[in-house]
Design a protein around this motif. Structure first.
Motif, short mmCIF file in Angstrom:
data_model
loop_
_atom_site.label_atom_id
_atom_site.label_comp_id
_atom_site.label_asym_id
_atom_site.label_seq_id
_atom_site.Cartn_x
_atom_site.Cartn_y
_atom_site.Cartn_z
N ASN A 41 0.84 -1.20 0.00
CA ASN A 41 0.00 0.00 0.00
C ASN A 41 0.87 1.25 0.00
OD1 ASN A 41 -2.93 -0.97 0.48
ND2 ASN A 41 -1.68 -2.20 1.87
N ILE A 43 0.71 3.72 1.77
CA ILE A 43 1.06 4.13 3.14
C ILE A 43 2.40 3.50 3.57
CG2 ILE A 43 -0.22 2.27 4.29
CD1 ILE A 43 -0.94 4.23 6.50
N THR A 126 -11.01 0.81 3.38
CA THR A 126 -10.88 2.27 3.26
C THR A 126 -12.04 2.83 2.44
OG1 THR A 126 -8.48 2.16 3.44
CG2 THR A 126 -9.38 4.11 2.35
N GLY A 150 -5.81 3.68 -9.30
CA GLY A 150 -4.93 3.06 -8.30
C GLY A 150 -5.65 1.97 -7.52
N VAL A 152 -6.89 1.83 -4.21
CA VAL A 152 -8.12 2.29 -3.57
C VAL A 152 -9.12 2.74 -4.64
CG1 VAL A 152 -9.11 4.01 -2.00
CG2 VAL A 152 -6.89 2.99 -1.46
N VAL A 171 -7.17 10.74 -13.36
CA VAL A 171 -6.09 9.76 -13.56
C VAL A 171 -4.90 10.44 -14.21
CG1 VAL A 171 -7.62 7.76 -13.83
CG2 VAL A 171 -6.99 9.10 -15.83
N SER A 215 -6.77 11.59 -2.32
CA SER A 215 -5.63 10.93 -1.68
C SER A 215 -4.31 11.39 -2.30
CB SER A 215 -5.74 9.41 -1.85
OG SER A 215 -5.66 9.07 -3.22
N VAL A 216 -4.38 12.31 -3.24
CA VAL A 216 -3.15 12.79 -3.90
C VAL A 216 -2.48 13.86 -3.04
CG1 VAL A 216 -2.26 13.94 -5.97
CG2 VAL A 216 -3.92 12.10 -6.19
N ALA A 240 -0.08 11.16 -1.70
CA ALA A 240 0.75 10.55 -2.75
C ALA A 240 1.71 11.56 -3.38
CB ALA A 240 -0.13 9.90 -3.81
N SER A 241 1.29 12.83 -3.48
CA SER A 241 2.18 13.85 -4.08
C SER A 241 2.87 14.69 -3.01
CB SER A 241 1.36 14.78 -4.98
OG SER A 241 0.44 15.52 -4.21
N PRO A 263 -9.40 11.81 7.55
CA PRO A 263 -9.61 10.56 8.29
C PRO A 263 -8.54 9.52 8.02
CG PRO A 263 -10.90 10.53 6.29
CD PRO A 263 -10.12 11.83 6.27
N ARG A 264 -8.46 8.50 8.90
CA ARG A 264 -7.61 7.33 8.63
C ARG A 264 -8.35 6.07 9.04
NH1 ARG A 264 -3.17 7.93 13.49
NH2 ARG A 264 -4.76 7.81 15.07
N LEU A 311 5.55 1.75 -7.54
CA LEU A 311 4.36 2.42 -6.99
C LEU A 311 4.59 3.93 -6.94
CD1 LEU A 311 1.57 2.10 -5.64
CD2 LEU A 311 2.74 1.74 -3.47
N GLU A 312 5.75 4.33 -6.46
CA GLU A 312 6.03 5.76 -6.33
C GLU A 312 6.24 6.43 -7.69
OE1 GLU A 312 9.06 4.93 -3.23
OE2 GLU A 312 8.17 6.64 -2.21
N GLY A 318 -4.27 -0.42 -9.98
CA GLY A 318 -4.87 -1.42 -9.09
C GLY A 318 -3.93 -1.78 -7.94
P1 NDP Z 1 -2.35 3.95 -5.52
O1 NDP Z 1 -2.33 2.64 -6.22
O2 NDP Z 1 -3.58 4.80 -5.67
O3 NDP Z 1 -1.05 4.75 -5.94
C1 NDP Z 1 -0.99 6.14 -5.78
C2 NDP Z 1 -1.44 6.87 -7.05
O4 NDP Z 1 -1.46 8.27 -6.76
C3 NDP Z 1 -0.48 6.74 -8.22
O5 NDP Z 1 -0.67 5.56 -8.97
C4 NDP Z 1 -0.79 7.98 -9.03
O6 NDP Z 1 -1.88 7.74 -9.92
C5 NDP Z 1 -1.28 8.98 -7.95
N1 NDP Z 1 -0.32 10.07 -7.77
C6 NDP Z 1 -0.59 11.37 -7.96
N2 NDP Z 1 0.50 12.12 -7.75
C7 NDP Z 1 1.49 11.27 -7.41
C8 NDP Z 1 2.87 11.47 -7.11
N3 NDP Z 1 3.45 12.69 -7.09
N4 NDP Z 1 3.61 10.38 -6.81
C9 NDP Z 1 3.07 9.15 -6.82
N5 NDP Z 1 1.75 8.92 -7.12
C10 NDP Z 1 0.97 9.97 -7.42
O7 NDP Z 1 -2.06 3.70 -3.96
P2 NDP Z 1 -3.04 3.08 -2.85
O8 NDP Z 1 -4.27 2.59 -3.49
O9 NDP Z 1 -2.24 2.19 -1.98
O10 NDP Z 1 -3.38 4.35 -1.96
C11 NDP Z 1 -4.05 5.46 -2.52
C12 NDP Z 1 -4.01 6.61 -1.56
O11 NDP Z 1 -4.92 6.38 -0.50
C13 NDP Z 1 -2.64 6.88 -0.92
O12 NDP Z 1 -2.44 8.27 -0.86
C14 NDP Z 1 -2.82 6.29 0.45
O13 NDP Z 1 -1.96 6.87 1.39
C15 NDP Z 1 -4.27 6.62 0.73
N6 NDP Z 1 -4.87 5.77 1.76
C16 NDP Z 1 -5.38 6.38 2.86
C17 NDP Z 1 -6.02 5.66 3.83
C18 NDP Z 1 -6.66 6.35 4.98
O14 NDP Z 1 -7.40 5.72 5.74
N7 NDP Z 1 -6.44 7.63 5.17
C19 NDP Z 1 -6.07 4.19 3.78
C20 NDP Z 1 -5.56 3.64 2.53
C21 NDP Z 1 -4.95 4.42 1.58
P3 NDP Z 1 -1.97 8.58 -11.32
O15 NDP Z 1 -0.82 8.12 -12.16
O16 NDP Z 1 -3.30 8.23 -11.86
O17 NDP Z 1 -1.84 10.03 -10.92
#
Ligand code: NDP
Length: 324
Positions: A41, A43, A126, A150, A152, A171, A215-216, A240-241, A263-264, A311-312, A318
């Motif tokens: 994930n 996180i 989530t 992604g 989630v 996306v 979540s970005v 994520a960003s 939230p978390r 991932l990063e 997915g």
């Molecule tokens: P994802 O598979 O969604 O991967 C993250 C996606 O974010 C990337 O594929 C990308 O999609 C997008 N993205 C946008 N900007 C950036 C950047 N600068 N660097 C990297 N990725 C970027 O990950 P998860 O499904 O594991 O998690 C999704 C989000 O949900 C995360 O932020 C995670 O921390 C959060 N989360 C929060 C929870 C909570 O309870 N608060 C619980 C679970 C997850 P694209 O190429 O389409 O832009």
């Protein structure tokens, strides 16, 4: 001998090392699990990089599926051989086997594979708490969901479109746009090229959306606020960003008495009853096919660092799993 990913300092993916570890017998209230599949994930990258503080050295990972090998005193409801999964508790899922408090485990029903559970537990619960409890989305509503291709995001698209909710999905690439459309997105915005708030206003006839699931973080925060209608709810749930900078409450007033929440998952599955309700809602959708998941990629446990790099680098779609 068991093996686990351990890191002794925070930093890039290269800090992740595979080590031999001694697991031992479960104590009171614990179970020893042999993992079949481990969820990766976003996180996990926050802990590895140091964005979320932790004490070192540390294991990593919050989610896995596998088989109970042994239980400690007081764990009458589980037996060796039971298939289980979890998405909470101390870090340490990146391992061939581990000890964990049994209160974090849920039994897996027939029809939900280990791979599916390892893909879905954390990301799917989530989605459950976000769309059912943070903002109970109603059929017919239009919502904005960022990074919808992604892990989630793909679950959210399937969950919401089955409810009759119109999802505006953002996306990062045309290939990801195709995935989002195929999973039920009503509209797709390429947010690296298009003006998100303008497109949302066009799509909603100027009204804006009642809720944004973001979540970005840093890169999309302003556009998300600008996409909301009056009294809309901004759900910022990831970085994520990068993390969102401080925001003045008056910014919420100026944009129409908005609500802001950060939230978390842990706070929404804090009791056993909440964990069972949330995982039950997810597992029933996986069993009846409302949500279908296949890991986009499976990496050997020893290559956890490569999984993090991909991932990063936004190369994955997915869910991702590690294979012990
Ligand atoms: P994802 O598979 O969604 O991967 C993250 C996606 O974010 C990337 O594929 C990308 O999609 C997008 N993205 C946008 N900007 C950036 C950047 N600068 N660097 C990297 N990725 C970027 O990950 P998860 O499904 O594991 O998690 C999704 C989000 O949900 C995360 O932020 C995670 O921390 C959060 N989360 C929060 C929870 C909570 O309870 N608060 C619980 C679970 C997850 P694209 O190429 O389409 O832009």
């Amino acid at each position: 001998m068991s093996q686990a990913i351990v890191f002794a300092e925070t930093g890039g993916p290269e800090t992740l090392r595979l080590q031999d570890v001694q697991v031992g017998q479960p104590g009171p209230g614990q179970a020893r699990i042999r993992h079949a599949a481990i969820g990766v994930n976003f996180i996990d990258t926050y802990y590895r990089s140091g964005l979320y503080p932790l004490s070192l050295p540390s294991g990593l990972g919050s989610e896995a599926a596998g088989v109970v090998e042994a239980v400690g005193e007081g764990v009458a409801w589980l037996r060796p051989g039971d298939r289980v999964a979890y998405a909470s508790g101390p870090l340490g899922a990146y391992a061939t086997e581990r000890l964990i408090a049994a209160e974090h485990l849920v039994k897996l029903p027939e029809g939900v594979s280990d791979d599916t559970a390892a893909c879905a537990m954390l990301q799917g619960m989530t989605v459950e708490y976000l769309v059912q409890r943070v903002f109970p989305v109603q059929p017919g509503q239009t919502v904005l969901w960022h990074a919808a291709a992604g892990g989630v995001g793909q679950i959210a698209l399937q969950w919401l479109s089955a409810m009759g909710v119109h999802v505006i999905a953002t996306v990062g690439s045309p290939a990801k746009a195709e995935i989002a459309r195929a999973l039920g997105a009503a509209h797709v915005i390429l947010y690296r090229e298009e003006n998100v708030a303008l497109r949302v206003r066009e799509i909603t006839g100027g009204k804006g959306v009642p809720v944004v699931f973001d979540s970005v973080g840093k890169d999309t925060f302003e556009a998300s606020l600008d996409s909301l209608g009056p009294r809309g709810v901004m759900v910022t749930f990831g970085n994520a960003s990068g993390p969102v900078p401080a925001v003045s409450p008056l910014e919420l007033t100026r944009r129409g008495s908005l609500f802001l929440t950060r939230p978390r998952l842990g706070d929404y599955i804090a009791t056993r009853a909440e964990l069972e309700a949330s995982s039950g809602a997810l597992l029933s959708r996986l069993r009846d096919g409302t949500i279908k998941l296949a890991p986009s990629r499976a990496y050997p446990l020893a290559e956890a660092a490569r999984a993090h790099r991909d991932l990063e680098a936004r190369q994955t779609t997915g869910s991702i799993i590690l294979r012990p």
